[in-house]
Design a protein around this motif. Structure first.
Motif, PDB file in Angstrom:
ATOM      1  N   UNK A  87      -1.397   6.737  -6.153  1.00 10.94           N
ATOM      2  CA  UNK A  87       0.161   6.848  -5.928  1.00 10.94           C
ATOM      3  C   UNK A  87       0.355   6.049  -4.850  1.00 10.94           C
ATOM      4  N   UNK A  88      -0.522   6.260  -3.453  1.00 12.07           N
ATOM      5  CA  UNK A  88      -0.181   5.789  -2.273  1.00 12.07           C
ATOM      6  C   UNK A  88      -0.274   4.248  -2.528  1.00 12.07           C
ATOM      7  N   UNK A  89      -1.311   3.705  -3.270  1.00 12.95           N
ATOM      8  CA  UNK A  89      -1.388   2.102  -3.566  1.00 12.95           C
ATOM      9  C   UNK A  89      -0.019   1.586  -4.136  1.00 12.95           C
ATOM     10  N   UNK A  90       0.358   2.438  -5.260  1.00 12.02           N
ATOM     11  CA  UNK A  90       1.422   1.943  -5.769  1.00 12.02           C
ATOM     12  C   UNK A  90       2.711   1.869  -5.083  1.00 12.02           C
ATOM     13  N   UNK A  91       3.079   2.932  -4.305  1.00 15.21           N
ATOM     14  CA  UNK A  91       4.153   2.835  -3.244  1.00 15.21           C
ATOM     15  C   UNK A  91       3.986   1.783  -2.456  1.00 15.21           C
ATOM     16  N   UNK A  92       2.865   1.625  -2.082  1.00 15.45           N
ATOM     17  CA  UNK A  92       2.818   0.103  -0.941  1.00 15.45           C
ATOM     18  C   UNK A  92       3.031  -1.077  -1.711  1.00 15.45           C
ATOM     19  N   UNK A  93       2.628  -1.347  -2.866  1.00 14.28           N
ATOM     20  CA  UNK A  93       2.780  -2.266  -3.737  1.00 14.28           C
ATOM     21  C   UNK A  93       4.426  -2.520  -4.084  1.00 14.28           C
ATOM     22  N   UNK A  94       5.121  -1.208  -4.281  1.00 15.99           N
ATOM     23  CA  UNK A  94       6.267  -1.379  -4.510  1.00 15.99           C
ATOM     24  C   UNK A  94       7.287  -1.849  -3.360  1.00 15.99           C
ATOM     25  N   UNK A  95       6.849  -1.318  -2.388  1.00  8.85           N
ATOM     26  CA  UNK A  95       7.632  -1.978  -0.891  1.00  8.85           C
ATOM     27  C   UNK A  95       7.297  -3.232  -0.441  1.00  8.85           C
ATOM     28  N   UNK A  96       6.073  -3.647  -1.040  1.00  9.27           N
ATOM     29  CA  UNK A  96       5.683  -5.270  -0.600  1.00  9.27           C
ATOM     30  C   UNK A  96       6.551  -5.937  -1.546  1.00  9.27           C
ATOM     31  N   UNK A  97       6.643  -5.613  -2.820  1.00 12.61           N
ATOM     32  CA  UNK A  97       7.765  -6.280  -3.831  1.00 12.61           C
ATOM     33  C   UNK A  97       9.056  -6.268  -3.550  1.00 12.61           C
ATOM     34  N   UNK A  98       9.632  -5.155  -2.854  1.00 12.91           N
ATOM     35  CA  UNK A  98      10.912  -5.141  -2.333  1.00 12.91           C
ATOM     36  C   UNK A  98      11.129  -5.925  -1.057  1.00 12.91           C
ATOM     37  N   UNK A  99      10.256  -6.142  -0.295  1.00 10.72           N
ATOM     38  CA  UNK A  99      10.334  -6.864   0.910  1.00 10.72           C
ATOM     39  C   UNK A  99      10.528  -8.415   0.379  1.00 10.72           C
ATOM     40  N   UNK A 100      10.097  -8.840  -0.738  1.00  8.45           N
ATOM     41  CA  UNK A 100      10.205 -10.278  -1.321  1.00  8.45           C
ATOM     42  C   UNK A 100      11.752 -10.408  -1.406  1.00  8.45           C
ATOM     43  N   UNK A 101      12.311  -9.433  -2.005  1.00  5.84           N
ATOM     44  CA  UNK A 101      13.722  -9.336  -2.353  1.00  5.84           C
ATOM     45  C   UNK A 101      14.690  -9.139  -1.232  1.00  5.84           C
ATOM     46  N   UNK A 102      14.411  -8.382  -0.308  1.00  5.49           N
ATOM     47  CA  UNK A 102      15.108  -7.978   0.816  1.00  5.49           C
ATOM     48  C   UNK A 102      14.842  -8.364   1.867  1.00  5.49           C
ATOM     49  N   UNK A 103      15.651  -8.469   2.914  1.00  6.51           N
ATOM     50  CA  UNK A 103      15.270  -8.584   4.514  1.00  6.51           C
ATOM     51  C   UNK A 103      14.701  -7.162   4.947  1.00  6.51           C
ATOM     52  N   UNK A 104      13.642  -6.765   4.650  1.00  7.11           N
ATOM     53  CA  UNK A 104      13.143  -5.379   4.719  1.00  7.11           C
ATOM     54  C   UNK A 104      11.869  -5.446   5.655  1.00  7.11           C
ATOM     55  N   UNK A 105      11.937  -4.484   6.791  1.00  7.54           N
ATOM     56  CA  UNK A 105      11.007  -4.166   7.624  1.00  7.54           C
ATOM     57  C   UNK A 105      10.677  -2.602   7.525  1.00  7.54           C
ATOM     58  N   UNK A 106       9.255  -2.235   7.802  1.00  3.61           N
ATOM     59  CA  UNK A 106       8.877  -0.892   7.866  1.00  3.61           C
ATOM     60  C   UNK A 106       8.383  -0.570   9.192  1.00  3.61           C
ATOM     61  N   UNK A 107       8.708   0.924   9.635  1.00  2.00           N
ATOM     62  CA  UNK A 107       7.933   1.451  10.601  1.00  2.00           C
ATOM     63  C   UNK A 107       7.470   2.549  10.088  1.00  2.00           C
TER      64      UNK A 107
END
Length: 218
Positions: A94-114
């Motif tokens: 599940x953790x891996x899938x969340x990270x993959x989802x956020x990586x995909x979202x970063x390709x669509x939005x100007x997204x940074x994570x802290x």
């Protein structure tokens, strides 16, 4: 001898993937054990319970995975090892899938994570001096009202105050039914809190934070 172990335990628990709780009558009467369970829950650490002598002394974990310790010691240990391995595999998946989802979202939005802590992120969306921010927490368990309450408290801890800065709980499971969503809305008391299944994360951010979609602009 003489060393206070509780502060060390409280520091170590959030760094772990898993807490195995032996729910015995003695543990149920221990304030220290109750504190450790609370620390694990507050930091989204997975918990599995082994119930000894029929104890159910920890109401906050009654709906979590549990095993009952029976008279066959060898069978108990086999079942426990298999359950722990399976639970850890599900959690890491599940953790891996969340990270993959956020990586995909970063390709669509100007997204940074802290990273704010275990399975707790502050998302910054959009360019400029005032990007939109969002607190995102994720747990490999179905949502419940206690988790929603912790999310609301975490929103304050993260410094989010404006209604445009939501907090999101991503949980392992399906999307909410209309009745469940109505119950969540009622429990939120106007707080901008969202409960999402993993497959709802990308559509939610694309539809609710369109001003941050720099990658989609011509």
């Amino acid at each position: 001898p003489g060393e206070e172990v509780q502060p060390r335990l409280h520091q170590a628990i959030p760094e772990r993937d898993f807490l195995l709780l032996v729910d015995s009558p003695d543990a149920a009467s221990s304030g220290w054990v109750r504190e450790e369970v609370s620390v694990a829950l507050a930091n989204r650490v997975a918990i599995m319970t082994v119930r000894v002598a029929g104890s159910e002394g920890f109401p906050q974990v009654r709906d979590l995975p549990a095993l009952t310790w029976g008279p066959d010691e060898a069978r108990n240990l086999f079942d426990l090892e298999r359950a722990v391995r399976s639970r850890l595999a599900l959690r890491r998946s599940f953790d891996r899938r969340v990270q993959q989802t956020l990586a995909h979202l970063a390709q669509l939005l100007d997204l940074r994570t802290i990273e704010l802590g275990p399975r707790r992120l502050l998302l910054s969306l959009g360019a400029g001096a005032a990007p939109r921010r969002c607190l995102l927490e994720y747990e490999d368990a179905a949502y419940d009202l206690a988790r929603l309450h912790r999310l609301a408290r975490g929103r304050g801890d993260a410094g989010l105050s404006a209604p445009a800065e939501p907090a999101v709980l991503v949980h392992r499971g399906r999307g909410l039914s209309a009745e469940e969503q109505a119950a969540v809305d009622w429990a939120c008391h106007g707080e901008p809190l969202q409960v999402l299944a993993l497959d709802q994360v990308v559509p939610f951010f694309l539809s609710n934070l369109p001003s941050a979609a720099a990658a989609e602009s011509p």
